[in-house]
Write an enzyme that holds these catalytic residues in place. Structure first.
Site, PDB file in Angstrom:
ATOM      1  N   CYS A 131       0.830  -1.201   0.000  1.00 50.21           N
ATOM      2  CA  CYS A 131       0.000   0.000   0.000  1.00 50.21           C
ATOM      3  C   CYS A 131       0.874   1.265   0.000  1.00 50.21           C
ATOM      4  CB  CYS A 131      -0.965  -0.019   1.180  1.00 50.21           C
ATOM      5  SG  CYS A 131      -2.294   1.205   1.060  1.00 50.21           S
ATOM      6  N   HIS A 174      -3.561  -5.083   0.354  1.00 54.95           N
ATOM      7  CA  HIS A 174      -3.004  -5.630   1.599  1.00 54.95           C
ATOM      8  C   HIS A 174      -3.069  -7.154   1.578  1.00 54.95           C
ATOM      9  CE1 HIS A 174      -2.535  -1.866   3.929  1.00 54.95           C
ATOM     10  NE2 HIS A 174      -3.527  -1.440   3.167  1.00 54.95           N
ATOM     11  N   GLU A 178      -1.420  -9.230   3.214  1.00 57.75           N
ATOM     12  CA  GLU A 178      -1.194  -9.841   4.533  1.00 57.75           C
ATOM     13  C   GLU A 178      -2.491 -10.321   5.180  1.00 57.75           C
ATOM     14  OE1 GLU A 178      -1.298  -5.289   5.392  1.00 57.75           O
ATOM     15  OE2 GLU A 178      -0.698  -6.647   3.781  1.00 57.75           O
TER      16      GLU A 178
END
Length: 546
Positions: free
Chosen positions: A381, A506, A508
């Site tokens: 990001c 994102h 993750e």
């Protein structure tokens, strides 16, 4: 009929209720049950989206765009339970709904009160997950028993259990056995007082889970049982884990917690198959090789601010049987004078998401160092923004190139506000949020994913400025992922670099210990094959700073 498990906490905050609840979900799923997970938070914010990471840690984003408490990340990493907006209710969200109903006249002139209107709204939120195909709903109550702001939620779950048939609801209380170093003793009095406070409210815990640094004795177990009105076998030890949080389900299962839950709820459970978790823990404990990964951000003294990133790196490390040695470097401390010293021994560099101008030059410097020295780079990001700013300034010669978030008057706004954000004034829940589709055109990203289209979660207001796309592409920056709903750059890479990938989304949030995210897997793999303190020579020639 759906059964309910309510998880409360006492003695101190940050005790690990989310991790314990997630572990319970993991065990019960592996006993063959369909589980849903939920957290009720006592803070007045409608959601954590506007909260400072120093106060609340990371904001966890779901596919539907909901901004959630970080404990939902534990739920998603440990279970297969689908998560939606109904999985996190806050005091602010509950009160907003009640006030909206009052303004619309739905209470027919009643005096609106905490009981029954607020508690009824909380109970309605719990019911949202009690669907026909759900066996068990696990609801975690945020905060600590004794906190004034938690009282409406505790009252609501007390009422909820009374209104359901006997055997449909149980209460599990997580508490702390305090260790006094001076005397070398474990003390049970705080646990007794915590349970006493819960019983004053009208809730008798069915099972106690005791966090402890040192093993409990049987004498202590019986003492807790006697003073807390819980059977000895229902006093469960949860000792601190040394190697991995993914050992917690194994620990609780070894204590037979699923058998006690099954008996209390009238469920005929098979023995849980936790073999995949056993492999994970075995791998973590037996791994001897390690690599050094620098995470360069501005919340480095708070582990929860980048919780999902650290876990996603660990997942990839488990998959490759390599230990990830994290180096948390504050971008405020990174300078031209010390960048070689701080990053020279790193096998990989990650720049995570964020907002605001503090520490930006250190992040840009980290991206520059990785680009010039051939160190694998992963930008998330804001990390994409930093990589673009570096490339525009130092490769394309666009002096003072910047993001309009940082410098609204920059002569080269290579990162600019999304068109859809131009007229937005409210901050909460108004970013580009949730799952968006991205088409992949090549590079390391497509090779990692092994597909031409992916769906990833977003949380941002600023984007790459397409007016600079041709100029940066001509200088060696590749745009290997573009959004399908809008022509937005989602992934950038650099020609000739061993592994330089920056993404607008994102990833993750979609990584699990049993299934690492492809991009984290690719990043760790690249880091394993990179010698620290070495450069890539001519391969990075076009990207060298003049």
């Amino acid at each position: 009929m759906t059964k309910h498990i309510f998880v409360t906490g006492g003695v101190v905050s940050s005790l690990g209720k989310g991790l314990t609840a997630a572990s319970l979900g993991c065990i019960l799923e592996n006993c063959g049950l369909a589980v849903r997970m939920q957290k009720l938070d006592p803070y007045i914010n409608v959601d954590p989206g506007t909260m400072n990471p120093y106060q609340h840690g990371e904001v966890y984003v779901l596919d539907d765009g909901s901004e959630m408490d970080l404990d939902l990340g534990h739920y998603e990493r440990f279970t297969q339970a689908p998560l939606t907006a109904d999985c996190n209710y806050t005091t602010g969200k509950i009160y907003s709904s009640v006030i909206a109903k009052e303004r619309a006249g739905q209470y027919l002139g009643q005096t609106v009160q905490v009981i029954p209107h607020i508690t009824d709204e909380i109970k309605a939120g719990i019911d949202q997950l009690a669907l026909d195909d759900v066996d068990v709903v696990i609801t975690e109550i945020g905060g600590t028993v004794g906190d004034i702001e938690s009282l409406p939620f505790l009252e609501a779950i007390r009422q909820y259990a009374i209104e359901k048939p006997p055997g449909d609801c149980i209460f599990i209380h997580l508490t702390l056995l305090v260790h006094l170093a001076a005397s070398g003793e474990l003390k049970t009095k705080p646990t007794q007082q915590s349970v006493g406070k819960l019983r004053e409210i009208g809730i008798q815990p069915d099972i106690l889970v005791c966090r402890t640094e040192h093993p409990m004795t049987e004498e202590m177990r019986h003492k807790i049982s006697l003073f807390c009105n819980v059977r000895p076998e229902h006093v469960i030890e949860e000792q601190d884990v040394e190697s991995s949080i993914y050992e917690v389900p194994l620990m609780l299962a070894s204590e037979g917690i699923h058998e006690h839950i099954g008996a209390k709820l009238g469920l005929d459970l098979r023995a849980p198959d936790l073999s995949s978790w056993e492999r994970i823990v075995r791998t973590v404990k037996s791994t001897t090789r390690g690599i050094d990964i620098a995470v360069v951000g501005k919340y480095m003294d708070l582990n929860d601010a980048y919780k999902s990133i650290y876990e996603a790196l660990a997942h990839a490390g488990i998959a490759h049987e390599v230990a990830i040695r994290l180096h948390k470097i504050s971008s405020d401390d990174l300078t031209e004078q010390n960048v070689g010293e701080l990053l020279g021994s790193m096998n990989g560099i990650c720049v995570p998401g964020g907002f605001g101008g503090r520490g930006i030059e250190g992040k840009v410097l980290a991206a520059k160092y990785a680009r010039e020295e051939g160190v694998p780079y992963f930008g998330l990001c804001y990390g994409l923004h930093m990589a673009v700013i570096d490339f525009a300034r130092h490769v394309c010669g666009l002096q003072d190139a910047n993001s309009t978030e940082i410098d609204p008057l920059t002569p080269h706004p290579v990162i600019c506000l999304l068109d859809a954000q131009q007229k937005i004034t409210d901050k909460g829940g108004t970013m580009r949020l949730g799952a968006q589709t991205c088409e992949l055109t090549g590079g390391h990203a497509k090779a990692a994913y092994g597909t031409a289209s992916v769906s990833e979660r977003h949380r941002h207001r600023w984007e790459f400025n397409n007016e600079y796309r041709d100029q940066l592409e001509a200088a060696g920056m590749m745009f290997t992922g573009v959004g399908t709903d809008q022509d937005l750059v989602e992934i950038v890479e650099i020609t000739g670099h061993p592994w330089f990938v920056a993404v607008q989304f994102h990833p993750e949030f979609k990584s699990k210990p049993t299934m690492p995210h492809p991009l984290f897997d690719g990043f760790v793999n690249a880091a394993m094959n990179t010698n620290a303190n070495s450069t890539v020579g001519s391969a990075a020639g076009p990207q060298k700073t003049s």
